[in-house]
Scaffold this active site. Sequence first.
Site, PDB file in Angstrom:
ATOM      1  N   CYS A 111      14.042  10.666   6.559  1.00 17.43           N
ATOM      2  CA  CYS A 111      13.999  10.292   7.972  1.00 17.43           C
ATOM      3  C   CYS A 111      15.363  10.484   8.626  1.00 17.43           C
ATOM      4  O   CYS A 111      15.443  10.724   9.817  1.00 17.43           O
ATOM      5  CB  CYS A 111      13.546   8.843   8.102  1.00 17.43           C
ATOM      6  SG  CYS A 111      14.498   7.734   7.070  1.00 17.43           S
ATOM      7  N   LYS A 119       0.893  -1.173   0.000  1.00 16.36           N
ATOM      8  CA  LYS A 119       0.000   0.000   0.000  1.00 16.36           C
ATOM      9  C   LYS A 119       0.928   1.219   0.000  1.00 16.36           C
ATOM     10  O   LYS A 119       1.477   1.600   1.035  1.00 16.36           O
ATOM     11  CB  LYS A 119      -0.881  -0.005   1.247  1.00 16.36           C
ATOM     12  CG  LYS A 119      -2.171   0.788   1.144  1.00 16.36           C
ATOM     13  CD  LYS A 119      -2.040   2.257   0.772  1.00 16.36           C
ATOM     14  CE  LYS A 119      -1.655   3.159   1.919  1.00 16.36           C
ATOM     15  NZ  LYS A 119      -1.498   4.579   1.539  1.00 16.36           N
ATOM     16  N   GLU A 153       9.693   1.263  10.683  1.00 17.01           N
ATOM     17  CA  GLU A 153      10.800   2.196  10.406  1.00 17.01           C
ATOM     18  C   GLU A 153      10.204   3.588  10.476  1.00 17.01           C
ATOM     19  O   GLU A 153       9.452   3.992   9.586  1.00 17.01           O
ATOM     20  CB  GLU A 153      11.386   1.922   9.009  1.00 17.01           C
ATOM     21  CG  GLU A 153      11.916   0.508   8.803  1.00 17.01           C
ATOM     22  CD  GLU A 153      13.212   0.240   9.553  1.00 17.01           C
ATOM     23  OE1 GLU A 153      13.886   1.197   9.970  1.00 17.01           O
ATOM     24  OE2 GLU A 153      13.537  -0.943   9.745  1.00 17.01           O
TER      25      GLU A 153
END
Length: 499
Positions: free
Chosen positions: A297, A189, A263
């Site tokens: 990130c 997804k 994560e």
Amino acid sequence: MGFPAIRHGTQDDSMFAAYDSKLFIAGEWRTGTGERLPVENPATGEIIGHIAAASADEVDAAVSAARAAFRPWAKLAPKERSSALHRLGEVVAARADAMALIMTSEQGKPLNEARGEILKLAEACHFYAEEAERVHGEIVPGATTDHESMVIREPIGVVGAITPWNYPAELIGWKLCGALAAGCTIVIKPAELTPFTALAIAEACVEAKIPAGVVNVVTGKGSIVGQALVEHRDIDKIAFTGSSAVGLHIQRSTPVVRRMSLELGGNCPLVVAPSADLDAAVKGAARRAFRNMGQICIAVNRIYVARPHYEAFLAKLKTAVERLTIGNGLDKPDADLGAMASAEPLNKTREHLADALDKGARLVSGGSAPDGEAFSRGHFFRPTVLADCTHEMKVMTEETFGPLVGVAPFDTLDEAADLANDTPYGLASYVYARDVNEVRALSLRLDYGNVAVNNVDAGVMNAPYGGRKQSGVGYEHGREGMLEYMHFKHIRIRYDEAR
Ligand code: TAP
């Protein structure tokens, strides 16, 4: 369905027509029955195409297809799974230009950078193709000589992968390649902002002759379609990359006990130690704070500089940052920076900037959107550096996920380490130092899954990459990135005769 609509290399109305409202389930392209959702080019605000929000039945069909494909895929000889992944790597590399065009159109990063990301996806395919052939176990001697323990590894089963928009190809790739190498099947997804890159990956899977059902893609909103995957009882593992808030929500809302890797977000420090090579530190800071408009990130969010270097570092960083070029990533493929992916991270960047200025930060560079007609409709912002920042400011304590970095001085290495660790996150940290004792002291003290010393590439394909604390659980990259998709099975055997 093929690629002809986009082979010519320009964006036009027909570019995404082939993917309009398509879901990829059981090796087939199905027209989704749910609501059509628009996808925008963040550099211009134009709608480039539509996806279908997958219904609960369509999510169920994708999971069933992955379940049906699981045993046959898991039973293949590792060499065959390896060959399939090598083929996928070749197809992806051959399609790099077309796939980069798709990514830039929906995500905003400059075309050359998008192409680089697609090639890294190809690299992940080849890396895990090799790892697929190296799945081995252990024979452990028993307490008596007529017993022996065999420890083997088995694939977990069906994986539900939920991914964000900042690296639309790589963050799918690490999951897809690790899972397929292990013998798992997958339902992906992708983020609502960047679904077409995922559909292009599905199309590459078809050309690479990955068997039907091994890879499936369902599109739509995270809160509905992602949540449906999380709540599906026939999924054996959820592999999620995204914000800590959504990661925690997923952890809380999963209805069955199962493996999960999360994560999540970061708030990454860079320490410029007394012995640092200042020019190298400035180069690293400018790259890792602003690449992909800070939407990484592992972006450098905050920088602590040894006081004797403080003003010199700021002056050099200002020069380096003001040299960065910014543009529409389709028109300027080699720009350093493109548009931000949506209004949301841009608004958060503005909010963190205003908060810091309010609390006494000094604006060194940037602070506003670039001037000019070319930037008027997209989500653009100049790379921004703030000095004299404190931990009262959001820029130093929260993830901005935008082109903003805060800088502060420090007097002792202990103070630098304490400041760097003063965060609920633990993804990546950076150190510039030439003195081996400073390198050792800082890299051991920093409470992070990744510490990059005298470089800013904290995540590389051949070593494990993961966070601590609110940055998540589990690893991607490296051998560990495949073992996340495997169970250990202990087979204890008693033989008739002692050895
Ligand atoms: P999120 O808002 O958390 O979204 C990530 C994914 O989760 C998207 O596909 C989203 O779908 C989906 N989602 C949202 N709500 C969901 C729910 N209730 N159930 C299941 N899925 C749901 O993150 P983002 O804004 O896309 O990405 C930025 C964040 O990702 C940052 O915090 C960044 O640090 C983190 N990130 C971490 C890493 C690593 S390796 N640690 C790498 C990249 C990014 P929609 O897009 O449709 O909402």
